[in-house]
Design an enzyme around this catalytic site. Sequence first.
Site, PDB file in Angstrom:
ATOM      1  N   HIS A 185     -46.596  10.117   5.622  1.00 13.33           N
ATOM      2  CA  HIS A 185     -46.092  11.261   4.966  1.00 13.33           C
ATOM      3  C   HIS A 185     -45.071  12.244   5.423  1.00 13.33           C
ATOM      4  CE1 HIS A 185     -49.661   9.536   2.858  1.00 13.33           C
ATOM      5  NE2 HIS A 185     -50.338   9.722   3.960  1.00 13.33           N
ATOM      6  N   GLY A 188       3.080  -7.200 -16.966  1.00 14.24           N
ATOM      7  CA  GLY A 188       4.029  -8.212 -16.926  1.00 14.24           C
ATOM      8  C   GLY A 188       3.404  -9.677 -17.559  1.00 14.24           C
ATOM      9  N   ALA A 214     -49.265  13.091   9.081  1.00 12.67           N
ATOM     10  CA  ALA A 214     -48.408  13.973   7.863  1.00 12.67           C
ATOM     11  C   ALA A 214     -47.824  15.334   8.574  1.00 12.67           C
ATOM     12  CB  ALA A 214     -49.153  14.351   6.560  1.00 12.67           C
ATOM     13  N   ALA A 264       0.760  -1.243  -0.202  1.00 12.95           N
ATOM     14  CA  ALA A 264       0.093   0.178   0.199  1.00 12.95           C
ATOM     15  C   ALA A 264       0.829   1.215  -0.150  1.00 12.95           C
ATOM     16  CB  ALA A 264      -0.906   0.150   1.272  1.00 12.95           C
TER      17      ALA A 264
END
Length: 462
Positions: free
Chosen positions: A356, A150, A373, A18
């Site tokens: 809602h 490669g 709602a 890494a």
Amino acid sequence: MTESVSKPVRPRAAVILAAGQGTRMKSPTPKVLHRLAGRTLLDHAIDAAEGLGCERIIVVVGAHSPQVGESARKRLGPDATVIQDPPLGTGHAVLAAKDALADFHGDVVVTYADCPLTTAPVIAPLFDLITHVAHVAVLGFEAQNPTGYGRLILAPGHVLLRIVEEKEADLATKQVKHCNSGVLAADRAVLFDLLANVRNDNAKGEYYLTDVVGLAHERHLSTRTAFAPEASVQGVNAQAELAAAEAVWQQNRRKALMVDGVTMPAPDTVHLAWDTQIAGGAVVEQFVVFGPGVSVASGAVIKAFSHLEGAVVGEGALIGPYARLRPGAEIGPDAHIGNFVEVKKVKVGAGAKANHLSYLGDGSVGEKANIGAGTIFCNYDGFEKFETHVGKGAFIGSNSALVAPVRVGDGAMTGSGSVITKDVEDGALALSRADQTSKAGWATKFRAIKQAQKDKKKDKKA
């Protein structure tokens, strides 16, 4: 999700490279800390090593990216990283891990932190080879376009004679389509003995890990190749390649879920996270996004354009369309969370409904409760979060604001438009709004006055 393979015959270790600069990503974020399916590329590589049963994992990092080392140590512990400085090639990078593995006796696999699709099942055949027939095993693939890779020079039976890097290859060698993924496995003692004899007399002046194959062949050590699909060994070096890898990962995971019985009418529009769990019998509609930490039970339906992260969805629950479930949302069996409803750190009981335009943050909603709602759980005073609890079978009228900390009892109701600041006892009705008054004829008179004013302005302009 971490994919595992069968239990190792011999102890296993992994060296994850890494240390690359990642300059082609053109990002302040180190390349291997970019994310695929919500998980860093480095973590995908660690997942593969753990899935292989590696008891030791060493991450080779560069001095230029301390964040990479910090990320690896956070997951694996303080002794999990070594630094390659200066960077003198892949062979030199693996040698940097020699001291860290001095007390390890077993097989070592070398992998890459920028290859998130190279999972444990892809790598596992290398361990089978070095257990039974080979001293050194290399993971290869057949490339549609081998330029840049490669080349594997093979004898019959996948016997590997040597690996020739692109810059060292002659015209005939460049026609070979069997290519090197870079992943290699060998006994620890064999690997580091061979690496000690690698030279840097090549076009780049680097110590190539691939040269251990030729050295092994010269010493009459057996070398073999296992082949993997090209897509499973592709590295990520630029943003476009990251997007391509993401697309492959998503496609593979969606296919696996559908094989397990998940219904997806438009699978290409669904975006999954690395750990998304969806049981067979669930339905996921178009353009649904899953962040990390989501579990969906059988029979649940996730409707279009919903976004879920850190949430649990119970059997038969209905989510969306256009719903957002944030971390800590627990939606019980047969509950409904409808359009433009956001739920965060709330446990919603079985059969409860919030259909809602609501925000439910920090608290709970009891079984069979109904959230009207426009309901808001007012959970934050600018400094602290507080909880709202709605009891079983309670009914919250539309456009109600529940100011936490507050509790609405079992079977209680709130009137529409109420601001609830005090606890409501079980079975009670809570109202908090001004009395309505009606002024007869007021609207008619108002319109007449306004129309006259408007007409007067027009006359002046004329």
